[in-house]
Design a protein around this motif. Structure first.
Motif: not given
Lengths: 478, 168
Positions: A42, A94-96, A98, B69-72, B152
């Motif tokens: 999530n 990246g994730p944000q 996308r 969790s916020v990067t690739d 989380i």
């Protein structure tokens, strides 16, 4: 119906049920796993926070710029600019990026980043207090804030949509899982029912088998019983046949052995009478006739005794047992004896109460008659013969005592043998069967006969018979 | 400048020897990057430890490669272990409150630092973290080494733009 059920193998139904059970279980597990995964993945939930923090940072930059403009030196617009820059850099990752692209607000993000760049350049372009002059920064900042606002708006809706969709997915998955669980339960119920039915059938089959086995055993038992009866009957018949043949053989033996002498006596007497008929006086003739008659009488007795002995040997004698008074039998015999021979030598003495015997009256009379006859015969005229009856435990006894010469001790064991005659008996006529027959007759009636003798003093013979009052006697004929 | 060097050297020796006796912490000579307050044994400004870049650089350096969790993709972080910092300051507490420049606040159980090699990173992929990005310090958990950290409930403890710790 049953026939059709039998046509499919017995294990087919349970196997199908187990397959169904496994399928339901696997389906439920897969679904639950999918739900778990969906709940874990999530990333997007973080997005609203990210955008909101960017908005906050932009507002705080705006605030710092305006406060600095009115002379507040505590605020740090540069820090606020860096923080806003940091928030936008995060959204550019990246994730944000996308996520925002998927929601169609990527142009808004690019717009915000462009405005950020402009702000930075504007700050760099000036010196001192002019760097954060509101009129230079506000257009870009307003545009940036508007873009962030749009993005936040979109993200909020996207998240609500996504949450709703996820809840829909969860619900549908859970419904399917519930259906699968119901299926599992039903499969279990069917399995248990099959098990119960199988157990029931097994028990019934076992019962039938047991019943069948019992029946078979009974039948076999019946057959065996019948065969045994037949065998017993055959054995009895054979025994009887043997006895009969034994009867004839022993009778024939006795006849050949014992009858020749009296027959020879009779024959020679008759020859003499024939030849010298006229030489004899009437008196002499009469005497010879008498002797001949005595010989005939002895033969008659011999025939009777031999028949009795042979009948005993051939088991032809069946006692007809009943309750009889031994003293009355003795009295009756004594009376008969006195009437027949006129003797006065018999003395009787009876016990009280009356001794009742369980016996065959005729056989007992015959045995006792033999004993009394012997006693009279083997003791001298003038000596009494004493006959006593008594009760002795569960037996009744009758003793016949004479005061004759007695029997020598070495001969006593042989006295009961057939055709044995003691040395003292020489000169008296006898068959050598009397004692033997008497003992047999006693034994046939479950009694016995014993003899004690003292040479020179006399002989005592004791007949023992079962006492009647130790038996059920009420309906016995007397 | 020389005195500062000596003080730093002393501080370094103290760190490596893990002294039990509380020696006074030298005052910061450069810009303060991290302030630690609360239950600590060593202080230099009032009852707080104000640490500048040189002082932090004296802590044992560690490198950690992990996803975030916020990067690739995997990122390589460098910095020092939170555990080493707290030990150096003789910190005694159950809970660490981390504060970021934007006033973000996260409460972290002190046992996280004992159980995991939690990094206070100042460098990512060889580049210094600045406050325009996640600097000056970013709390980084070894997420790839422990699956339980991919949760989380740990993600919110990854405080960036960290500038203050409160030990309770």
């Amino acid at each position: 119906m049953m026939g059709r059920l039998r046509a499919i193998p017995a294990y087919a139904v349970p196997s199908l049920v187990i397959v169904a059970l496994t399928a339901f279980l696997a389906f439920a597990l897969v679904r639950l796993f999918q739900v778990e995964q969906a709940m874990r993945v999530n990333v997007d939930e973080n997005m609203l926070w990210v955008v909101t923090q960017a908005q906050v940072a932009s507002h705080r930059l705006d605030q710092a710029v305006n406060r600095r403009a009115v002379g507040d030196s505590d605020v740090d617009p540069e820090l606020r600019l860096d923080i806003l820059s940091s928030r936008l850099a995060l959204m550019d990752e990246g994730p944000q990026r996308r996520y925002l692209a998927a929601e169609g607000v990527e142009p808004r993000l690019d717009e915000a980043l462009t405005r950020m760049q402009s702000l930075r350049e504007a700050v760099m372009a000036a010196q001192g207090e002019a760097r954060f002059a509101p009129e230079r920064l506000t257009p870009d900042l307003d545009a940036l804030m508007a873009s962030l606002n749009r993005i936040a708006n979109r993200v909020m809706m996207a998240e609500w949509e996504s949450t709703g969709a996820r809840l829909d997915t969860y619900r549908s998955s859970l419904e399917k899982v519930i259906a699968a669980i119901v299926g599992i339960g039903l499969s279990g119920v069917i399995l248990v029912m099959l098990l119960v039915i199988a157990l029931h059938q097994r028990r019934a089959a076992q019962r039938a088998l047991t019943a069948h086995r019992d029946q078979l055993e009974e039948e076999v038992e019946r057959h065996i019983h019948r065969y045994r009866q037949a065998a017993e009957a055959l054995a009895q018949a054979l025994d009887r046949e043997r006895s009969v043949s034994e009867f004839y053989r022993s009778f024939a033996a006795m006849v050949s052995h014992q009858f020749r002498t009296p027959l020879a006596v009779i024959d020679s007497g008759l020859q003499r009478l024939q030849r010298r008929h006229h030489q004899f006086t009437a008196e002499q003739r009469s005497e010879r006739y008498t002797r001949l008659r005595e010989a005939v009488a002895q033969m008659t007795r011999l025939v009777e005794s031999s028949l009795t002995a042979a009948r005993i040997d051939g088991k032809q004698v069946e006692p007809n047992l009943g309750r009889h008074s031994l003293s009355r039998i003795v009295d009756h015999l004594c009376r008969l004896q006195s009437e027949a021979t006129g003797t006065q030598r018999l003395e009787t003495q009876h016990a009280t109460p009356e001794p009742w015997a369980w016996c065959d009256r005729a056989l007992t009379e015959q045995a006792l008659a033999n004993l009394i006859g012997n006693a009279l015969k083997y003791s001298p005229e003038g000596q009494p013969v004493r006959i006593t009856t008594a009760r002795d435990g569960d037996r009744v006894t009758c003793r016949v005592t004479d005061f004759g010469p007695g029997v020598p001790a070495d001969e006593q064991p042989q006295l009961f043998e057939r055709f044995f005659r003691g040395s003292n008996a020489a000169g008296t006529d006898g068959t050598g069967l009397g004692l033997n027959i008497a003992r047999h007759l006693a034994r046939i009636q479950h009694g016995d006969l014993t003899l004690e003798s003292t040479p020179g003093e006399g002989t005592r013979v004791t007949l023992r018979l079962p006492a009647a009052d130790t038996r059920e006697t009420s309906d016995a004929p007397s | 400048m020389k005195a500062t060097r000596i003080a730093l050297l002393l501080w370094g020796v103290l760190l490596t020897a893990l002294p039990l006796a509380a020696a006074p912490l030298p005052p910061p000579s450069g810009e303060v990057i991290l302030t630690v307050g609360g239950e600590i044994g060593l202080t230099n400004v009032d009852d707080e430890a104000h640490l500048d870049a040189d002082m932090l650089a004296a802590l044992p350096r560690e490198r950690l490669m992990t996803h975030t969790s916020v990067t690739d993709g995997p990122q390589t972080f460098e910095g020092f272990l939170a555990r080493d910092l707290l030990d150096a300051l003789h910190a005694e507490g159950e809970r660490v409150t981390a504060l970021a420049l934007n006033d973000y606040l996260a409460e972290i159980p002190a046992e996280d630092f004992e159980r995991y090699d939690v990094l206070l990173a100042d460098t990512m992929n060889g580049e210094r973290l600045t406050r325009r990005d996640k600097g000056p310090l970013w709390i980084v958990y070894p997420r790839d080494d422990h699956t339980e950290l991919q949760d989380i409930r740990y993600d919110y403890r990854w405080v960036w733009q960290l500038h203050r710790l409160e030990i309770e």
